[in-house]
Design a protein around this motif. Structure first.
Motif, PDB file in Angstrom:
ATOM      1  N   UNK A 187       2.785   8.543  -2.183  1.00 13.23           N
ATOM      2  CA  UNK A 187       2.417   9.679  -1.406  1.00 13.23           C
ATOM      3  C   UNK A 187       1.618  10.928  -2.119  1.00 13.23           C
ATOM      4  N   UNK A 188       1.658  10.754  -3.178  1.00 13.85           N
ATOM      5  CA  UNK A 188       1.006  11.996  -4.141  1.00 13.85           C
ATOM      6  C   UNK A 188      -0.260  11.205  -5.155  1.00 13.85           C
ATOM      7  N   UNK A 189      -0.172  10.039  -5.239  1.00 15.12           N
ATOM      8  CA  UNK A 189      -1.134   9.247  -6.047  1.00 15.12           C
ATOM      9  C   UNK A 189      -1.915   8.301  -5.181  1.00 15.12           C
ATOM     10  N   UNK A 190      -3.182   8.079  -5.657  1.00 18.97           N
ATOM     11  CA  UNK A 190      -4.209   7.207  -4.849  1.00 18.97           C
ATOM     12  C   UNK A 190      -3.952   5.730  -5.498  1.00 18.97           C
ATOM     13  N   UNK A 191      -3.469   5.379  -6.664  1.00 21.91           N
ATOM     14  CA  UNK A 191      -3.110   4.281  -7.268  1.00 21.91           C
ATOM     15  C   UNK A 191      -1.665   4.112  -7.876  1.00 21.91           C
ATOM     16  N   UNK A 192      -1.313   3.245  -8.101  1.00 27.97           N
ATOM     17  CA  UNK A 192      -0.056   2.936  -9.106  1.00 27.97           C
ATOM     18  C   UNK A 192      -0.287   1.524 -10.166  1.00 27.97           C
ATOM     19  N   UNK A 193       0.449   1.826 -11.265  1.00 34.39           N
ATOM     20  CA  UNK A 193       0.074   0.585 -12.199  1.00 34.39           C
ATOM     21  C   UNK A 193       1.481  -0.003 -12.209  1.00 34.39           C
ATOM     22  N   UNK A 194       1.501  -1.312 -12.397  1.00 29.90           N
ATOM     23  CA  UNK A 194       2.672  -2.095 -12.719  1.00 29.90           C
ATOM     24  C   UNK A 194       3.080  -1.818 -13.940  1.00 29.90           C
ATOM     25  N   UNK A 195       2.459  -1.593 -14.850  1.00 27.18           N
ATOM     26  CA  UNK A 195       3.131  -1.096 -16.017  1.00 27.18           C
ATOM     27  C   UNK A 195       3.896  -0.005 -16.224  1.00 27.18           C
ATOM     28  N   UNK A 196       3.014   0.916 -15.594  1.00 20.43           N
ATOM     29  CA  UNK A 196       3.580   2.376 -15.659  1.00 20.43           C
ATOM     30  C   UNK A 196       4.949   2.405 -14.911  1.00 20.43           C
ATOM     31  N   UNK A 197       4.871   1.811 -13.787  1.00 18.89           N
ATOM     32  CA  UNK A 197       6.212   1.813 -12.747  1.00 18.89           C
ATOM     33  C   UNK A 197       7.317   1.090 -13.667  1.00 18.89           C
ATOM     34  N   UNK A 198       6.970  -0.183 -14.211  1.00 16.16           N
ATOM     35  CA  UNK A 198       7.850  -1.085 -14.914  1.00 16.16           C
ATOM     36  C   UNK A 198       8.598  -0.067 -15.984  1.00 16.16           C
ATOM     37  N   UNK A 199       7.790   0.883 -16.871  1.00 15.67           N
ATOM     38  CA  UNK A 199       8.583   1.679 -17.993  1.00 15.67           C
ATOM     39  C   UNK A 199       9.188   2.770 -17.081  1.00 15.67           C
ATOM     40  N   UNK A 200       8.646   3.456 -16.155  1.00 12.52           N
ATOM     41  CA  UNK A 200       9.474   4.707 -15.285  1.00 12.52           C
ATOM     42  C   UNK A 200      10.759   4.155 -14.734  1.00 12.52           C
ATOM     43  N   UNK A 201      10.861   3.022 -14.220  1.00 14.42           N
ATOM     44  CA  UNK A 201      12.110   2.582 -13.562  1.00 14.42           C
ATOM     45  C   UNK A 201      13.081   1.482 -14.384  1.00 14.42           C
ATOM     46  N   UNK A 202      12.426   1.280 -15.725  1.00 10.08           N
ATOM     47  CA  UNK A 202      13.145   0.485 -16.696  1.00 10.08           C
ATOM     48  C   UNK A 202      13.569  -1.040 -15.975  1.00 10.08           C
ATOM     49  N   UNK A 203      12.510  -1.607 -15.461  1.00  6.15           N
ATOM     50  CA  UNK A 203      12.494  -2.916 -14.937  1.00  6.15           C
ATOM     51  C   UNK A 203      11.452  -3.645 -15.359  1.00  6.15           C
ATOM     52  N   UNK A 204      11.452  -5.102 -15.249  1.00  7.03           N
ATOM     53  CA  UNK A 204      10.324  -5.919 -15.570  1.00  7.03           C
ATOM     54  C   UNK A 204       9.314  -5.744 -14.904  1.00  7.03           C
ATOM     55  N   UNK A 205       8.029  -6.273 -15.480  1.00  9.45           N
ATOM     56  CA  UNK A 205       6.823  -6.076 -14.390  1.00  9.45           C
ATOM     57  C   UNK A 205       6.848  -6.946 -13.131  1.00  9.45           C
ATOM     58  N   UNK A 206       7.703  -8.053 -13.359  1.00  8.60           N
ATOM     59  CA  UNK A 206       7.676  -8.958 -12.070  1.00  8.60           C
ATOM     60  C   UNK A 206       8.414  -8.168 -11.234  1.00  8.60           C
ATOM     61  N   UNK A 207       9.590  -7.597 -11.655  1.00  8.97           N
ATOM     62  CA  UNK A 207      10.278  -6.997 -10.545  1.00  8.97           C
ATOM     63  C   UNK A 207       9.336  -5.717  -9.758  1.00  8.97           C
TER      64      UNK A 207
END
Length: 249
Positions: free
Chosen positions: A12-32
């Motif tokens: 809602x506040x960003x035009x794009x998201x990165x798999x790697x950044x989200x994986x690190x932020x949520x402490x889950x695998x990139x596959x998840x």
């Protein structure tokens, strides 16, 4: 579900998201994360690109029904239970579309009431309810939302008289009143309110202080607002000042 909602809030506040950044932020695998983004792509929230996703959440447009159905689930269930408690056996109810009103349909499924639901999801919930007298409107079905709209829906509603209209919203504020994203749905909500003795608006706390494109009514057009504990006090004070009964659950 919580992770999907967190990703949705980021979108809602960003035009794009990165798999790697989200994986690190949520402490889950990139596959998840890829699976999460695939699910959001299926809902029409994002477009998948190499390494991430692009947001398709446009300003002034509501997220898809399936995404909204995951938001504030417990609050919506409490709101629905309170609305059901306000409705007496034998009442005739016109029930708006939306995720909170779908919970109201579930809460009414065992009751002896007459209900005209304005969305096919609620029709599915109430169709097997033995004690419910189910009355269907006409109209055009809005894709995705499955709400009925158009002149046939409006004339079906106006041809009846209801004790209670249960109305959902996309935004509610002292400044802008009750608002909705889709203009054809605005006309249906107004027809429902005009055909009912009282209007009960259901509004989880995340809808307060928002304003959507279509104006449904001012605060004085509402009789009761049912919301949750997170609702801002200044907005509730404005409702009370306008003569609206507030139920916070």
């Amino acid at each position: 579900m919580e992770r999907l909602l967190a990703i949705l809030n980021t979108l809602r506040s960003h035009d794009s998201v990165s798999v790697a950044e989200l994986a690190a932020e949520h402490d889950v695998s990139e596959m998840t994360i890829r699976r999460d983004l695939d699910e959001l792509a299926r809902q029409g929230v994002v477009r998948r690109v190499r390494g991430g996703a692009l947001s398709l959440l446009l300003r002034g447009e509501e997220p898809p029904f399936g995404v909204r159905e995951m938001e504030a689930v417990e609050a919506k269930r409490r709101i629905a239970a309170e609305v059901a408690a306000l409705i007496a056996d034998g009442e005739a109810v016109v029930l708006d579309g939306g995720t909170t009103c779908l919970e109201v349909a579930r809460a009414l499924a065992g009751r002896r009431v007459t209900v005209m639901p304005l969305a096919l999801q609620a029709v599915g919930v109430l169709a097997g309810a033995e004690r419910v007298r189910l009355v269907l409107p006409g109209g055009q079905v809005r894709p995705g939302e499955l709400n009925v709209t158009g002149p046939l829906a409006e004339s079906s509603i106006r041809g009846c008289r209801f004790d209670t209209a249960v109305i959902g919203c996309c935004g509610l504020s002292a400044r802008d009143g009750l608002t909705a994203h889709d203009l054809p749905e605005v006309a249906v909500k107004q027809a429902a309110m005009a055909s009912a003795r009282r209007t009960v608006a259901v509004c989880d706390s995340g809808k307060f202080s928002r304003a959507s494109f279509g104006s449904v009514c001012g605060l004085s057009g509402l009789d009761v607002v049912v919301t949750d504990e997170g609702a801002p006090q200044e907005e509730l004070d404005a409702l009370v000042a306008a003569g609206v009964a507030v139920r916070r659950v």
